[in-house]
Enzyme design. Structure first.
Site, PDB file in Angstrom:
ATOM      1  N   LYS A 115       4.533   3.784 -12.456  1.00 59.14           N
ATOM      2  CA  LYS A 115       3.052   3.681 -12.171  1.00 59.14           C
ATOM      3  C   LYS A 115       2.144   3.974 -13.426  1.00 59.14           C
ATOM      4  O   LYS A 115       2.823   4.788 -14.159  1.00 59.14           O
ATOM      5  CB  LYS A 115       2.494   4.071 -10.911  1.00 59.14           C
ATOM      6  CG  LYS A 115       2.777   3.903  -9.750  1.00 59.14           C
ATOM      7  CD  LYS A 115       2.039   4.490  -8.652  1.00 59.14           C
ATOM      8  CE  LYS A 115       2.387   4.042  -7.344  1.00 59.14           C
ATOM      9  NZ  LYS A 115       1.898   2.812  -6.957  1.00 59.14           N
ATOM     10  N   ARG A 131       8.132  -0.012   1.976  1.00 64.97           N
ATOM     11  CA  ARG A 131       8.936  -0.883   2.793  1.00 64.97           C
ATOM     12  C   ARG A 131      10.466  -0.764   3.195  1.00 64.97           C
ATOM     13  O   ARG A 131      11.091  -1.027   3.905  1.00 64.97           O
ATOM     14  CB  ARG A 131       8.597  -2.340   2.591  1.00 64.97           C
ATOM     15  CG  ARG A 131       8.920  -2.802   1.214  1.00 64.97           C
ATOM     16  CD  ARG A 131       8.427  -3.913   0.692  1.00 64.97           C
ATOM     17  NE  ARG A 131       6.956  -3.841   0.190  1.00 64.97           N
ATOM     18  CZ  ARG A 131       6.022  -4.669  -0.176  1.00 64.97           C
ATOM     19  NH1 ARG A 131       6.541  -6.014  -0.588  1.00 64.97           N
ATOM     20  NH2 ARG A 131       4.943  -4.394  -0.852  1.00 64.97           N
TER      21      ARG A 131
HETATM   22  N1  BES Z   1       1.927   3.595  -2.457  1.00 68.62           N
HETATM   23  C1  BES Z   1       1.637   2.444  -2.750  1.00 68.62           C
HETATM   24  C2  BES Z   1       0.260   1.644  -2.448  1.00 68.62           C
HETATM   25  C3  BES Z   1      -0.800   2.067  -2.976  1.00 68.62           C
HETATM   26  C4  BES Z   1      -1.502   1.860  -4.015  1.00 68.62           C
HETATM   27  C5  BES Z   1      -1.479   3.078  -1.894  1.00 68.62           C
HETATM   28  C6  BES Z   1      -2.819   2.643  -4.178  1.00 68.62           C
HETATM   29  C7  BES Z   1      -2.756   3.404  -2.137  1.00 68.62           C
HETATM   30  C8  BES Z   1      -3.406   3.279  -3.318  1.00 68.62           C
HETATM   31  C9  BES Z   1       2.838   1.420  -2.635  1.00 68.62           C
HETATM   32  O1  BES Z   1       3.924   2.205  -2.829  1.00 68.62           O
HETATM   33  C10 BES Z   1       3.116   0.626  -3.925  1.00 68.62           C
HETATM   34  O2  BES Z   1       3.067   0.984  -5.020  1.00 68.62           O
HETATM   35  N2  BES Z   1       2.851  -0.865  -3.811  1.00 68.62           N
HETATM   36  C11 BES Z   1       2.668  -1.836  -4.790  1.00 68.62           C
HETATM   37  C12 BES Z   1       3.480  -2.840  -4.428  1.00 68.62           C
HETATM   38  C13 BES Z   1       3.646  -4.063  -5.160  1.00 68.62           C
HETATM   39  C14 BES Z   1       4.881  -3.545  -6.189  1.00 68.62           C
HETATM   40  C15 BES Z   1       4.268  -5.344  -4.619  1.00 68.62           C
HETATM   41  C16 BES Z   1       1.088  -2.120  -4.851  1.00 68.62           C
HETATM   42  O3  BES Z   1       0.419  -2.378  -3.835  1.00 68.62           O
HETATM   43  O4  BES Z   1       0.956  -2.301  -6.232  1.00 68.62           O
HETATM   44 MN    MN Z   2       4.868   2.349  -4.623  1.00 68.07          MN
END
Ligand code: BES
Ligand code: MN
Ligand code: ZN
Length: 500
Positions: free
Chosen positions: A282, A356
């Site tokens: 990230k 997931r």
């Molecule tokens: N934990 C994150 C989702 C999230 C993002 C929660 C911001 C709270 C605030 C999750 O694991 C994630 O990174 N999801 C990705 C999925 C994508 C790679 C398909 C996302 O939402 O960008």
């Molecule tokens: Mn994630």
């Protein structure tokens, strides 16, 4: 905090703060009028002098009010008596809570007798009143040094009495429910707020064990990463293997009285104690917020506490999929293909779509419990924040009556969810040329494709998914922190199911 009900006459109640209500144009409620008389017009004079309008969120605090045994008198504006809706009521409670919080009052006596919330029972008002007042006293200062601690004033309020017209068993019950919800919510906040160097999978195991020690009917079982690997939970392990903190699958089973033969309601929480994104790292801005990526798990803990506190007659299995998502030499690479516990294979195109992956194996594992229904709770997608912001949790389900029941529980507690479609059409976005599916759905409908992915592992039971990415925490200023949502929604749902 202790909550109680009183039906005795308003005046001359010994309390640290007497709270009375008034309406638009400074119109006094019936009990405020009684107090006004007893204080030779103190209320009328004050409201006139301050040019009070009676709007919601307006309030005045008086000290040593003449003629009263109470140490303080709080006058609270309630708007239009005839249009008092749920939202207004919640605001009134919050106003009272904040005002009391600023004082050193330990006890308060609130005259609720004169307000009626549209389409809501007295029980509802009491439940939300207790919950709201309790919630306001929450303060997370475990990591402030003792010097600072004296500055950050945790509320002193510890006894609240609601003044109403009659006493009923269901009224006291409503107070107990509100209190239990607030306590469960506070636990969820504590876990969510704890930093990831403290709150790792093993810490969550400790938390589960100590809950099981405290409450009758609650037991706990833990599967460690080795067992999960041996069992074939390849998706879970693919997330966990990059971290030095071993992943855990935590199972908390609560059996209320008379539920020996009942199939369990299963709650599955995403417990990513820190989400760096893994090799699909990230960006660093606001990455600290990814300590909240276990708020689904935190909600499961909170609900288990609330129902065990109430000793609800229901059978609930609380499951926490706890792991840390880190990049390392052992971490999963984009493009890696893994076999899930269900035997379906997944091409991991993005290691940041890890929630997931831990959840899908948990969903398969719990099939052996023959669930009555399954609800998973997860901070799953940033897309959910785009779709619904921070007010509603995303809800997706393969069984409409279950979705309806959850929506209702959300409305009843003002911890609301909003349903998104789980149509087959979206599934094509998960197609992979190399495996049974990929773990991301590409552009568009990120919350739905994440749920579609999970639905492939939830075929054998009634299932609902709550995406709490937007509701589980607030990121602004001093309010920054975990919200404890959706503990109230879920606890309310189980209360309805238990016909408690
Ligand atoms: N934990 C994150 C989702 C999230 C993002 C929660 C911001 C709270 C605030 C999750 O694991 C994630 O990174 N999801 C990705 C999925 C994508 C790679 C398909 C996302 O939402 O960008
Ligand atoms: Mn994630
Ligand atoms: Zn995540």
């Amino acid at each position: 905090m202790k909550f109680s009900i009183s039906t005795s006459q308003m005046p001359n109640i010994k309390t640290d703060c007497l709270v009375v209500l008034y309406f638009l144009k400074g119109k006094l409620s019936a009990s405020a009028a009684v107090v006004d008389k007893q204080t030779q017009g103190l209320l009328t004079q004050t409201l006139k002098q301050e040019q009070a309008q009676g709007k919601v969120e307006e309030c005045y605090l008086l000290h040593q009010p003449r003629g009263l045994a109470a140490k303080r008198l709080l006058l609270v504006g309630c708007g239009d008596l005839k249009q008092l809706n749920e939202r207004t009521y919640k605001k009134i409670i919050n106003t009272i809570a904040r005002a009391l919080d600023k004082t050193a009052a330990c006890s308060a006596h609130i005259s609720l007798v004169d307000v009626e919330v549209q389409h809501r029972s007295r029980e509802w008002s009491l439940q939300l009143g207790a919950e709201g007042l309790y919630a306001q006293t929450y303060c997370y200062d475990s990591f402030k040094s003792s010097v600072d601690k004296s500055k950050s004033k945790a509320s002193k309020l510890n006894a609240v009495c609601f003044h109403i017209d009659k006493s009923k068993k269901t009224f006291t019950k409503a107070l107990e429910i509100g209190k239990a919800m607030a306590e469960g919510t506070a636990l969820a906040k504590d876990l969510g707020n704890a930093p990831a160097n403290v709150c790792h999978p093993a810490y969550l195991v400790q938390q589960a064990r100590s809950l099981a020690k405290v409450y009758r009917g609650l037991t706990c079982k833990v599967l460690d990463e080795k067992e999960l690997k041996a069992m074939g939970a390849g998706a879970f392990v693919a997330v966990s293997q990059g971290s030095d903190q071993p992943g855990k699958l935590i199972l908390m089973q609560y059996r209320g009285a008379g539920t020996a033969k009942q199939a369990p309601y299963v709650l599955v929480g995403k417990g990513i104690t820190f989400d760096t994104g893994g090799i699909s790292l990230k960006p660093s801005a606001a990455m600290d917020e990814m300590k909240y990526d276990m708020c689904g798990a935190a909600a499961v803990f909170g609900v288990m506490k609330a129902i065990a506190e109430l000793q609800l007659p229901i059978h609930v299995l609380g499951v926490v999929a706890a792991a840390e998502n880190m990049p390392s030499a052992r971490a999963t690479r984009p493009g890696d293909i893994v076999k899930t516990l269900s035997k379906q294979t997944v091409e991991i195109l993005n290691t940041d779509a890890e929630g997931r992956l831990v959840l899908c194996d948990a969903l398969t594992y719990i099939e052996r419990y023959k669930p009555k229904c399954v609800i998973d709770i997860a901070t799953l997608t940033g897309a959910c924040i785009v779709a619904l912001g921070h007010h509603a949790s995303g809800l997706l389900s393969n069984h409409q009556p279950l979705a309806d029941a959850l929506l209702k529980a959300g409305q009843d507690t003002l911890d609301r969810a909003w349903q998104l479609p789980l149509w087959e059409e979206y599934e094509a976005q998960l197609d992979s040329p190399f495996a049974d599916m990929s773990n991301i759905g590409g552009k568009g409908a990120g919350t739905i494709t994440a749920a579609s992915f999970l639905s492939k592992f939830a075929k054998s039971y009634k299932w609902a998914h709550l995406d709490i990415a937007g509701t589980a925490w607030q990121s602004k200023g001093l309010q920054k922190g975990a919200t404890g949502r959706p503990v109230s929604l879920l606890t309310q749902y189980l209360i309805h199911q238990a016909k408690y």
